[in-house]
Design a protein around this motif. Structure first.
Motif, short mmCIF file in Angstrom:
data_model
loop_
_atom_site.label_atom_id
_atom_site.label_comp_id
_atom_site.label_asym_id
_atom_site.label_seq_id
_atom_site.Cartn_x
_atom_site.Cartn_y
_atom_site.Cartn_z
N LEU A 49 0.85 -1.36 0.04
CA LEU A 49 -0.02 0.08 -0.01
C LEU A 49 0.94 1.28 0.01
CD1 LEU A 49 -2.94 -1.06 2.80
CD2 LEU A 49 -2.96 -1.16 -0.09
N PRO A 50 0.44 2.27 -0.67
CA PRO A 50 1.23 3.57 -0.60
C PRO A 50 1.47 4.09 0.78
CG PRO A 50 -1.09 3.95 -1.34
CD PRO A 50 -1.07 2.42 -1.05
N GLU A 58 -1.19 5.47 3.59
CA GLU A 58 -2.22 4.59 3.77
C GLU A 58 -1.81 3.30 4.60
OE1 GLU A 58 -5.59 2.37 0.93
OE2 GLU A 58 -4.17 3.79 -0.04
N ARG A 59 -0.90 3.02 4.21
CA ARG A 59 -0.21 1.59 4.86
C ARG A 59 0.08 1.73 6.32
NH1 ARG A 59 4.77 1.67 1.66
NH2 ARG A 59 6.24 2.72 3.08
N MET A 60 -0.37 0.81 6.98
CA MET A 60 0.24 1.05 8.65
C MET A 60 1.64 1.28 8.63
SD MET A 60 0.60 -3.20 9.70
CE MET A 60 1.94 -4.35 8.98
#
Lengths: 379, 379, 379, 379
Positions: free
Chosen positions: C68-69, C72-74
């Motif tokens: 994920l970008p 956005e990603r954890m």
């Protein structure tokens, strides 16, 4: 010491005997332990008293002892009967030359207490009233903290005495303690207020020196069939402007004997609970709380003078009576030796007794007045 | 959730944010955090809110949010301002279709509270009042013990709220919390009574269901220059014949936030202290005392439903707000799902708010009346 | 934050979620909540997570999130599984660029913990271990008192952790918490010692900075059928010459979670109980005791930095996790902003994890040795 | 009663006098209060004893009293000297026909204690050892709870005795209590272990009836210049498989006299602290905790037989001595009346003394052995 009242089945008689014996300053030499000559005799035997020093009535004891040679006869009487006997017994003892230690409250009513004061003054003898709770070391320390200004100006006082032993009609079961304490003829005009509310009044006055200016009382009889209040809640205005709450009860289910106070001044506040009597907490907003403990650190001379054990060896109820009896003995000895009484070894007397009786009467008067909010405290 | 008030320097705003976030049921999506647009913006930034959801006034927030599509716009407002803003903000929110969570006391005065009730009823929306202390597990258990008859008939109630933070003129130092809480224009007709006395009233009514029939109040301003009472002592007659003492103070030097109660019935008594909230003591004369603890043994469903941790893992103040917010969220969800609200997950509403405002007004009226002892409680 | 473990029926998962959410610094964006994909999904739904961010395994989560970008990603994973999963999950997360928060104890054994340290160092990422009890304000204050010399030279340390929940074979009833905590395959070489004894070791080391030089351990399995110790008693020699007693138990019938310490130095002693975490007592022989309370008076910056409420508004267990998560978030933010980590906002890491695992192994080794009295502590 | 030792400056002598006087069963008739004849005389005077009953040595007292007629002469001696005098004084008293009450520990070493047992048996007289702490009502109740199976099988025992009065070299300041208690010649082989550790051993054996099978001890001298241990930590294996921790100390800064125990069984656990002696807590996992209080509810006959006051009127340390003296007096009277001793009124004797001396010797032996972990308890 000759004891008036305090037969084997009584509670407070044994307390007085133990308290008076603890320090080895006082010897029980005779007694009229009951209005029943038989009970008196049985109690005397159990106490290893010689038969001829156990009397059938206090009148007999006073008259017979008076005839004994000095050194052999009793020096003073200890009156531990129900309240209605306090006055006549004290009067007769004083008028026959015996000093008096008397259980609280002083008398059956205020008029008797005032009359008793006159008798004491006339006799020139020593009268001690066993408002025992003021004899705890931590109460002495509390008084010291107030007196030395460490609390600042006193603003608010909360004094409580919840008990729960009379949640039902115990007096109907034949329980002796309950029976006379709920009977106006033997106990006076108030129940809980007389029995324990007076301790509240006395404790606060002892510690703070403040007097009640006016009060607003709400007394209740919760248990059907009871003749005197078993619960009392009082708002108080003290003479310096401090506000107070005083409540006592015998119907606080499950409470044992949780006499306690919180006193807040402009500089600090203190809290103490009789059931853990060796601990007091001293609080300030800005520096937090200190735990003050019997025999720990630098306490006042007054606290130390009423402490017997090193730190952490708990002292309790019996020592409060012992403190009063020992101080009374010191006062007697000072008198015999022609010395002044040492104020460090103080004990309550008839003035405290009058104040207690006035408290009862003012509270009862306020409680009966459901229109006027504030009842001026009259002495 | 959109928040009204609660800028960074406020105390209660952060509490509401933490409480509402704890269980993951509620998201803070917007706010008008201050009457100063600048402060509001700064707070919004610190909370990671998008700039366009941080508003300069609650009016703007309500109007703008209303225009956003459902699912995006806030579902309800949380009002955490000083008291004088409660009513107008709640009114506007409700009239524009937003549910409301509001800090206590409900409004500035009783008339506003009654008016607010009408507005709520008309709107058909949900209104929660954060009388948070009733959301402690042990308070739920206390209510259960009373409701299930384990205390018997209630006879005596002592509820106390001593604090010591206002022993001097803190409000003159610029301390924000003190400033508005001692200002009648922002706070209402009472100081300590409004701020913390209302918690006392609410707690007892919640647990016992009893109503005040008449009361006798003594309010004091101890600190020179203060405009509202910083100490209040009240005698209470409850509608079932029980007697009560309610006192609260901000000048009890060294006390932190010692909200507590003792409730005595014909069968048993209970005691609880907010500062050790996970412990309650249940006492009887004949069988001694039990310690009731959060998450220990067999507690009521209500206590368990408001407990998050296993035994001995202390829960505290923030969880009380979390309980109200979570229950409010459950009520919202139930409504959206067309279900009835589960009574297990209760929370205070406008009726409690009205009672609190009535309490303030009756107490103030009684305190101003120095002739009549008892003031009938009027709603 | 992405969570590994912590399905709905787990205890510690919810604690981590609440702790991480409390301050609004961290958002839960995804999770692999269970080794069962179904349970993971159900938990994700209950937490309002989008379906595509709920994963069937942590491996899947790490790999998918990595794609994920940024933004956005954890940013990090929170590992709240039974102990045997800690190492592989942390390893994979770190090797894929994710920071890690991990429940204690760090790993299944000491070798893994040492290996994990290497992986962390290689990754350059942040690793936090939730030895939560050191995050209480009063523990911070205790450390400050020791560090600032107010206790003098430390002489004696008593640290205790009695619990009573495993007095019978709870693990045979299907209770999930008991099941894995008593299973060597999922829990490691020790039961009570691993679960709670490690908290004792960590707390004392955190506060005093002292290390164990040698120890003498006595471990017992009291409940028949149990595979790991449910009771442990240990004598300790610290490196400065101080003597220690450390005991923990799960069979102390009726005890909840009574983690506590007493530390005595040449100048003063301190006492703290986790179950009343906002109170510590500071004692000296000559000046008595002070009560130190969260948010009262002049506390250390460290205590204040981990306090959220004003005095008397109790803080509890969940705040300890919140403190670690918030401090971890501050560390992350500092890194992103290119700043140094503020030592005021500290949290435990892999060194504490290694020490905990070494403690377990040394204790087990000593317990198995019934001839030699003292077992040298080996790292 | 004739007293050996206990001059005015001694601590324990006054305790014995007060304890023995409290109930009016015993009269102090003579004494040899000091090894200094002058001090003895001064003490006798202060106690109002006739000059001819105050002796310069215990030998003189025993011989002279023996010549007095029965009824006038003392019935028994009370030995309250430092430890090294216990044996010779007790021996001589017994061999001359006097019963003995002796302070603990019984003798200077185990051999003396065993020898003393033979002397007692030969004499046929009564010997009481004032292990006073077992005479608290709550300790009697604890024994009752164990004996009646309410704790189930005992698993774990923690007994502690932290004090802090010897944090520095008090014995070098001339303080009499400290001087002899730290001097091996007058005190025996151990310091803290002998003075207070023996109370720990005695208390647990009294309550549980368990014996020590083996132990592992760590003794320390923390204060430079001291000759005997001021701190001791011991792991214990009891004969039934229970595990124990016993620790005592005189360097726990700020601790007063915090003797306490926790005993956990398969069914319940109990906790008691000597400093609040009228309270014990009874805990179970599944039903929570009960507070057991002196004189509240239905207690055992043994607890009630050692209680003097109604509920909430605190009893303390002096009553424990009073209980032993009164029970000893009852035993004497039973003997004089040809009756059996009532087991309800028990008191410790030479068997407890032997066990205490054996405890000291086994602990010292274990402490000196730094290789073998477990030292078998030898009698």
């Amino acid at each position: 010491m000759g004891m008036i009242g305090g037969s084997q089945e009584a509670f407070i008689g044994a307390v007085h005997r133990r308290g008076s014996q603890l320090d080895g300053e006082i010897e029980l030499v005779c007694g009229a332990f009951s209005s029943s000559a038989e009970k008196s005799k049985a109690t005397g035997e159990a106490l290893y008293l010689p038969e001829n020093r156990v009397y059938g009535s206090y009148e007999e004891m006073i008259l017979k002892e008076k005839e004994l040679p000095e050194g052999e006869r009793m020096d003073f009487v200890s009156i531990v009967t129900p309240n209605h006997v306090h006055f006549p017994a004290a009067k007769m003892a004083l008028e026959n030359g015996f000093h008096v230690v008397c259980d609280k409250p002083a008398t059956l009513n205020l008029a008797e207490a005032k009359e008793l004061k006159k008798i004491i003054e006339k006799s020139g003898l020593i009268f001690a009233l066993t408002h025992n709770y003021t004899a705890y070391p931590m109460v002495k320390e509390a008084k010291h903290l107030v007196d030395s200004g460490q609390l600042g100006e006193i603003r608010k006082i909360i004094v409580e005495y919840p008990q729960g032993w009379l949640i039902d009609l115990v007096e109907a079961t034949g329980q002796k303690q309950a029976a006379w304490r709920t009977d106006p003829a033997r106990c006076g005009a108030a129940g809980a207020i007389g029995d324990i509310g007076t301790h509240c009044e006395n404790l606060i006055e002892y510690i703070t020196g403040l007097h009640i200016k006016e009060l607003c009382a709400d007394l209740t009889i919760f248990v059907e069939g009871r003749m005197l209040d078993d619960d009392g809640n009082i708002l108080i205005h003290y003479d310096n402007g401090a506000k107070g709450i005083l409540h006592c009860s015998q119907i606080c289910n499950g409470e044992e004997n949780d006499f306690n106070f919180r006193i807040y001044g402009s500089k600090a506040g203190i809290t103490w609970h009789q059931m853990e009597p060796n601990t007091m907490v001293f609080r300030t907003r800005d520096e937090g709380a200190r735990i003050i403990r019997t025999a720990v650190g630098q306490l006042s001379p007054a606290a130390n003078a009423h402490t017997r054990q090193p730190a952490g060896h708990p002292e309790g109820y019996v020592e409060t009576f012992a403190n009063i009896y020992r101080n009374f003995a010191f006062a007697l000895r000072a008198r015999w030796e022609g010395k002044a009484q040492d104020p460090l070894y103080d004990f309550p007397g008839i003035d405290e007794g009058i104040m207690g009786m006035a408290f009862i009467e003012n509270v009862v008067r306020s409680a009966q007045d459901n229109t006027n909010k504030w009842t001026k405290f009259e002495l």
